[in-house]
Design a protein around this motif. Structure first.
Motif, mmCIF file in Angstrom:
data_model
loop_
_atom_site.group_PDB
_atom_site.id
_atom_site.type_symbol
_atom_site.label_atom_id
_atom_site.label_comp_id
_atom_site.label_asym_id
_atom_site.label_seq_id
_atom_site.Cartn_x
_atom_site.Cartn_y
_atom_site.Cartn_z
ATOM 1 N N UNK A 1 3.642 2.703 10.066
ATOM 2 C CA UNK A 1 2.183 2.774 10.172
ATOM 3 C C UNK A 1 1.692 1.833 11.262
ATOM 4 N N UNK A 2 0.580 2.210 11.854
ATOM 5 C CA UNK A 2 -0.111 1.375 12.832
ATOM 6 C C UNK A 2 -1.550 1.226 12.342
ATOM 7 N N UNK A 3 -2.324 0.335 12.943
ATOM 8 C CA UNK A 3 -3.731 0.205 12.525
ATOM 9 C C UNK A 3 -4.515 1.515 12.643
ATOM 10 N N UNK A 4 -4.067 2.431 13.507
ATOM 11 C CA UNK A 4 -4.769 3.698 13.695
ATOM 12 C C UNK A 4 -4.141 4.864 12.944
ATOM 13 N N UNK B 1 0.836 -1.176 0.000
ATOM 14 C CA UNK B 1 0.000 0.000 0.000
ATOM 15 C C UNK B 1 0.879 1.236 0.000
ATOM 16 N N UNK B 2 0.671 2.124 -0.919
ATOM 17 C CA UNK B 2 1.422 3.358 -0.986
ATOM 18 C C UNK B 2 0.710 4.414 -0.159
ATOM 19 N N UNK B 3 1.454 5.063 0.703
ATOM 20 C CA UNK B 3 0.855 6.098 1.542
ATOM 21 C C UNK B 3 1.737 7.329 1.526
ATOM 22 N N UNK B 4 1.165 8.451 1.954
ATOM 23 C CA UNK B 4 1.924 9.692 2.067
ATOM 24 C C UNK B 4 2.909 9.625 3.214
ATOM 25 N N UNK B 5 2.657 8.761 4.180
ATOM 26 C CA UNK B 5 3.494 8.690 5.376
ATOM 27 C C UNK B 5 4.366 7.438 5.360
ATOM 28 N N UNK B 6 4.777 7.015 4.194
ATOM 29 C CA UNK B 6 5.525 5.759 4.087
ATOM 30 C C UNK B 6 6.847 5.790 4.846
#
Length: 119
Positions: free
Chosen positions: A10-13, A1-6
Motif C-alpha cells: 500500500x501507498x498513501x494513495x 489495518x485490514x484491506x482487500x489489497x493486503x
C-alpha cells in the motif's frame, strides 16, 4: 489495518487508504459540526492533508518527529479532547498526533469567534 489489497504494498494513495481517509474526514466533520465548528475551504484542505498523513502513519507505523508539547499550551481543552477522540479511531498513532491535529480544530473554532466579533 485490514484491506482487500493486503497482498500488494500500500501507498498513501492506495484506494483502501484513501477510503479510510474519506471515512475519517466524514466522521471528523460530523464531530466538529456537533460542536458548531465549521472549517472554511482552506482549513478543510489542510485538515484533509493531515488526516491522509495520519491514516498513512497508522498503516505504515511511521513515527512523527519529536514534538514539544509545550508549544500547544494555548490549545483549548475542547480542541484537544476532540483531536484525542479522532486519534483513537486509528491504530498505532503517537499521542503527540492529537496535539498536532488539535491545531486544525482550534483554528476552525476561531472562525465562529471572528464572525461574531466582526459581523
Amino acid at each position: 489495518m485490514t484491506t482487500d489489497t493486503h497482498d500488494s504494498a500500500l501507498t498513501p494513495d492506495s484506494p483502501a487508504l484513501l477510503r479510510k481517509t474519506d471515512l475519517t474526514l466524514a466522521r471528523i466533520h460530523s464531530l466538529l459540526a456537533e460542536q458548531g465548528i465549521r472549517p472554511n475551504e482552506v482549513q478543510q484542505q489542510m485538515l484533509a492533508s493531515h488526516v491522509k498523513a495520519m491514516v498513512w502513519r497508522s498503516y505504515s507505523g511511521e513515527s512523527l518527529p519529536e514534538v514539544d508539547l509545550s508549544l500547544f499550551d494555548e490549545i483549548s481543552p475542547l480542541s484537544l479532547r476532540l483531536a484525542e477522540q479522532v486519534v483513537a479511531w486509528l491504530d498505532k498513532l503517537a499521542y503527540e498526533e492529537a496535539h498536532l491535529l488539535s491545531v486544525h480544530f482550534e483554528v476552525a473554532k476561531e472562525n465562529e469567534l471572528s464572525s461574531v466579533l466582526n459581523p
